[in-house]
Design a protein around this motif. Sequence first.
Motif, PDB file in Angstrom:
ATOM      1  N   VAL A   1       0.861  -1.188   0.000  1.00 28.35           N
ATOM      2  CA  VAL A   1       0.000   0.000   0.000  1.00 28.35           C
ATOM      3  C   VAL A   1       0.898   1.238   0.000  1.00 28.35           C
ATOM      4  CG1 VAL A   1      -1.909   1.174   1.152  1.00 28.35           C
ATOM      5  CG2 VAL A   1      -1.727  -1.307   1.264  1.00 28.35           C
ATOM      6  N   THR A   2       1.472   1.508  -1.136  1.00 30.55           N
ATOM      7  CA  THR A   2       2.315   2.688  -1.322  1.00 30.55           C
ATOM      8  C   THR A   2       1.924   3.310  -2.649  1.00 30.55           C
ATOM      9  OG1 THR A   2       4.047   1.529  -2.558  1.00 30.55           O
ATOM     10  CG2 THR A   2       4.203   1.492  -0.152  1.00 30.55           C
ATOM     11  N   ASN A   3       2.581   4.378  -2.981  1.00 26.96           N
ATOM     12  CA  ASN A   3       2.330   5.015  -4.273  1.00 26.96           C
ATOM     13  C   ASN A   3       3.342   4.566  -5.322  1.00 26.96           C
ATOM     14  OD1 ASN A   3       0.103   6.415  -3.335  1.00 26.96           O
ATOM     15  ND2 ASN A   3       1.287   8.214  -2.742  1.00 26.96           N
TER      16      ASN A   3
ATOM     17  N   GLN B   1      -3.839  -6.595   2.306  1.00 28.55           N
ATOM     18  CA  GLN B   1      -3.739  -5.157   2.083  1.00 28.55           C
ATOM     19  C   GLN B   1      -5.001  -4.604   1.442  1.00 28.55           C
ATOM     20  OE1 GLN B   1      -0.156  -5.296  -0.236  1.00 28.55           O
ATOM     21  NE2 GLN B   1       1.016  -6.055   1.529  1.00 28.55           N
ATOM     22  N   TRP B   2      -5.546  -5.349   0.487  1.00 26.82           N
ATOM     23  CA  TRP B   2      -6.771  -4.896  -0.187  1.00 26.82           C
ATOM     24  C   TRP B   2      -7.995  -5.048   0.713  1.00 26.82           C
ATOM     25  CZ3 TRP B   2      -7.959  -2.985  -5.182  1.00 26.82           C
ATOM     26  CH2 TRP B   2      -6.824  -2.680  -5.959  1.00 26.82           C
ATOM     27  N   GLN B   3      -8.030  -6.075   1.516  1.00 25.33           N
ATOM     28  CA  GLN B   3      -9.171  -6.276   2.407  1.00 25.33           C
ATOM     29  C   GLN B   3      -9.220  -5.251   3.531  1.00 25.33           C
ATOM     30  OE1 GLN B   3      -8.771 -10.310   3.762  1.00 25.33           O
ATOM     31  NE2 GLN B   3      -9.270 -11.206   1.762  1.00 25.33           N
ATOM     32  N   ASN B   4      -8.041  -4.810   3.988  1.00 20.34           N
ATOM     33  CA  ASN B   4      -7.976  -3.940   5.157  1.00 20.34           C
ATOM     34  C   ASN B   4      -7.942  -2.453   4.835  1.00 20.34           C
ATOM     35  OD1 ASN B   4      -7.873  -6.283   6.733  1.00 20.34           O
ATOM     36  ND2 ASN B   4      -5.629  -6.306   6.780  1.00 20.34           N
ATOM     37  N   HIS B   5      -7.648  -2.105   3.594  1.00 22.82           N
ATOM     38  CA  HIS B   5      -7.511  -0.682   3.264  1.00 22.82           C
ATOM     39  C   HIS B   5      -8.889  -0.039   3.105  1.00 22.82           C
ATOM     40  CE1 HIS B   5      -6.259   3.016   1.244  1.00 22.82           C
ATOM     41  NE2 HIS B   5      -5.045   2.757   1.725  1.00 22.82           N
ATOM     42  N   PRO B   6      -9.137   1.085   3.776  1.00 20.80           N
ATOM     43  CA  PRO B   6     -10.477   1.696   3.754  1.00 20.80           C
ATOM     44  C   PRO B   6     -10.930   2.181   2.383  1.00 20.80           C
ATOM     45  CG  PRO B   6      -8.873   3.148   4.809  1.00 20.80           C
ATOM     46  CD  PRO B   6      -8.198   1.837   4.627  1.00 20.80           C
ATOM     47  N   ILE B   7      -9.986   2.508   1.495  1.00 17.13           N
ATOM     48  CA  ILE B   7     -10.353   2.953   0.144  1.00 17.13           C
ATOM     49  C   ILE B   7     -10.453   1.769  -0.798  1.00 17.13           C
ATOM     50  CG2 ILE B   7      -9.614   4.303  -1.855  1.00 17.13           C
ATOM     51  CD1 ILE B   7      -8.348   6.302   0.047  1.00 17.13           C
TER      52      ILE B   7
ATOM     53  N   ILE C   1     -11.933  -9.298  -7.977  1.00 22.03           N
ATOM     54  CA  ILE C   1     -10.515  -8.980  -7.858  1.00 22.03           C
ATOM     55  C   ILE C   1      -9.764 -10.295  -7.727  1.00 22.03           C
ATOM     56  CG2 ILE C   1     -10.768  -8.626  -5.352  1.00 22.03           C
ATOM     57  CD1 ILE C   1      -8.397  -6.644  -5.580  1.00 22.03           C
ATOM     58  N   TYR C   2      -8.644 -10.414  -8.446  1.00 23.48           N
ATOM     59  CA  TYR C   2      -7.891 -11.670  -8.521  1.00 23.48           C
ATOM     60  C   TYR C   2      -6.414 -11.369  -8.277  1.00 23.48           C
ATOM     61  CZ  TYR C   2     -12.111 -11.880 -11.337  1.00 23.48           C
ATOM     62  OH  TYR C   2     -13.403 -11.734 -11.786  1.00 23.48           O
ATOM     63  N   PHE C   3      -5.696 -12.386  -7.825  1.00 21.63           N
ATOM     64  CA  PHE C   3      -4.280 -12.223  -7.492  1.00 21.63           C
ATOM     65  C   PHE C   3      -3.475 -13.320  -8.178  1.00 21.63           C
ATOM     66  CE2 PHE C   3      -6.777 -10.269  -4.218  1.00 21.63           C
ATOM     67  CZ  PHE C   3      -6.079  -9.130  -3.856  1.00 21.63           C
ATOM     68  N   MET C   4      -2.360 -12.916  -8.804  1.00 22.33           N
ATOM     69  CA  MET C   4      -1.453 -13.861  -9.459  1.00 22.33           C
ATOM     70  C   MET C   4      -0.008 -13.471  -9.186  1.00 22.33           C
ATOM     71  SD  MET C   4      -2.611 -15.038 -13.223  1.00 22.33           S
ATOM     72  CE  MET C   4      -4.255 -15.572 -13.633  1.00 22.33           C
TER      73      MET C   4
END
Length: 327
Positions: free
Chosen positions: A218-220, A280-286, A298-301
């Motif tokens: 979770v960075t830019n 990271q995706w589950q916990n991020h408020p945005i 949403i999928y992860f590879m």
Amino acid sequence: MKYWFRGIKLLLLSLCTLILVVACNSSTPQLQSSETPENVASNCRVIQHDGGEINICGQPQKVVALSPPLLDILLSLGVQPAGYAEVDLLNSKVFDNPSQQIPFLGDRVTSKPVNLGDRHNPSIETLVQLKPDLILGEKFQLESKYRLFSSIAPTAFFDTGGKTGWKSAMEAIAQGLNREAQAKQAIASHDQLLETVKSQLAPVISGQTIIVLGWQKVTNESFIFAPDFVTGLLEDLGFQVIVGKSNRPSVSIEAIANIKADHILVMPSGDNTIEDAKQQWQNHPILRLIPAVQAEKIYFMDYQLTRIRGPIAAEIFINQIRQLLQS
């Protein structure tokens, strides 16, 4: 000062020794016991590659792959590597347990290839000692490495990027290795798999958009994939792919949230893992409020597949995306 001169002297001696070793070991494919110079001369092929052309005579026995795409192509042609340079460094002289040491491809490696180190900086000394008959690398190695590598053995560099870069590289390599039939079969199998899966997924994919993200926590520092191997496969399967710029500029979380995509494919890069990325995706408020995430689209590879980008990697990717979309 005398120590400085002594250091320079030792460095020059080392360089001279390396040059002499390379010159002495410059080689062409070795003759087999049943071959004569006349037979070999009639069995020479001129191979076109991104550095020009090379002449290959006889049958190369020791073939080196300087990166994952070239290993993928060799294995698809039924050729085992004598040496290999991976993405991550291995603290071993050989790949003695390839199924654990080489992601996605290792279970197909039956030889114990010599470890040539980092694909961006393979060991010249190890290459010289190996005495390969043929060196295969990527286009990005061309300018700085070609003259040095070609002094060791016939060397061919290929652009394996883009949607189908591996196909043209495979056809040229197959010609040099007398494996044209295997190349045709590999390409035909790939095309058939694409058509089969495209038909199966049509009800899910038709008219749908997707974005592929290289994800560095979770960075830019994350980025949107430009047109390449992965986005090309998704297009071939029927997706409308939202692509980024070729220089892969970083994109912020807020910018990602504003992109209207029906599906999101996240490919964790760097030291990030799939399980960490999911958290990271589950916990991020945005991120967790993005419509595609809410719809469980949403999928992860594994990002490593984008580095391999050959026919085996394509098969793995296609089968994985089919499983993800049908689950």
